[in-house]
Design an enzyme around this catalytic site. Sequence first.
Site, mmCIF file in Angstrom:
data_model
loop_
_atom_site.group_PDB
_atom_site.id
_atom_site.type_symbol
_atom_site.label_atom_id
_atom_site.label_comp_id
_atom_site.label_asym_id
_atom_site.label_seq_id
_atom_site.Cartn_x
_atom_site.Cartn_y
_atom_site.Cartn_z
ATOM 1 N N CYS A 1 0.830 -1.207 0.000
ATOM 2 C CA CYS A 1 0.000 0.000 0.000
ATOM 3 C C CYS A 1 0.861 1.251 0.000
ATOM 4 C CB CYS A 1 -0.927 -0.016 1.219
ATOM 5 S SG CYS A 1 -1.932 1.473 1.371
ATOM 6 N N CYS B 1 -0.546 4.087 2.171
ATOM 7 C CA CYS B 1 -0.356 3.873 3.613
ATOM 8 C C CYS B 1 1.077 4.155 4.045
ATOM 9 C CB CYS B 1 -0.697 2.424 3.981
ATOM 10 S SG CYS B 1 -2.313 1.860 3.427
ATOM 11 N N ASP B 2 2.049 3.715 3.248
ATOM 12 C CA ASP B 2 3.435 3.664 3.724
ATOM 13 C C ASP B 2 4.428 4.533 2.960
ATOM 14 O OD1 ASP B 2 2.622 1.760 5.606
ATOM 15 O OD2 ASP B 2 2.860 0.130 4.164
#
Length: 313
Positions: free
Chosen positions: A136, A139-140
């Site tokens: 992701c 997300c990261d």
Amino acid sequence: MTEVKQYDVIIIGAGPAGMTAATYASRADLKTVMLDQGIYGGQMNNTAEVENYPGYNSIMGPDLAEKMYASSTQFGAEYSFGMITGVEILAKNEKLVHTDMGDFQAPALIVATGSEHIHLGVDGEEEYQGKGVSYCAVCDGAFFKGESVAVVGGGDSAVEEGLYLANVVKDVTVYVRDSKLKAQPILQQRAKKQENMHFVWNTEVTAIEGDSEAVSQLKLHNNQTGEDRVVDQSGIFIYVGLKPNTQVFENLGITDDRGWIKTDDKMATAVPGIFAAGDVRAKDLRQITTAVGDGGLAGQEAYQYVAELKSEA
């Protein structure tokens, strides 16, 4: 004995397909519940920008998820957390859904559990999840500002997430096992214009290495020349395909040999009263728009099914 919660329709999964099904079912005055083991929105929560959803030139995936959820619950549909542990077919076509948070029963069941990212299955992948291995970018990606990262894959998701990362990190190297991309032409054109996004062809990641804290190197294999090499890398984002979240439904006889759920054009499976919608279905195109279309039809067909049962009672 644990109380069984009674509904007209149970929807397993609260992504775009499940939420749309909930809108249609609850608007038809069915007592409706959505069950999900995570936050509503599904893969939309892992998507940076959505550019191909009608009504928006561009919208962040999590924002679209919030709007869909508000719509899906406006007519009384409920939302409940729970991991599905089993599904039984009872007498009179009732469906009993077991979860770790209790049992739910209804005559109609809509499966909208979607799919998840396939793992490479190489040494270090599981060990370094959350320590440099990610599925992701949204997300990261922020954890790798100023660093060089790798993306593995050659389809839409790999290129889309690579483009997102290119605006966050120092540079992105995309490792593609084939000699060309499979992504849509418009995405390929954007990627070629991105100066800090580079492609390495005919190359597979064979191992992910690092210390106790984080990823530091990738082992690579060129499947054309046979050459093996090691490169320094602090992050790797993997997008090599999807697999359906259907293991818990295998006993129902509604999946094909790869695990995708088979339906007719009305979203009905081989079991009366069980429907499927969205990315969990056996189909060619898996997009938010197609999931929404599936969900609307599944919700309407669930209503027709329940209405017929009530008229026969």
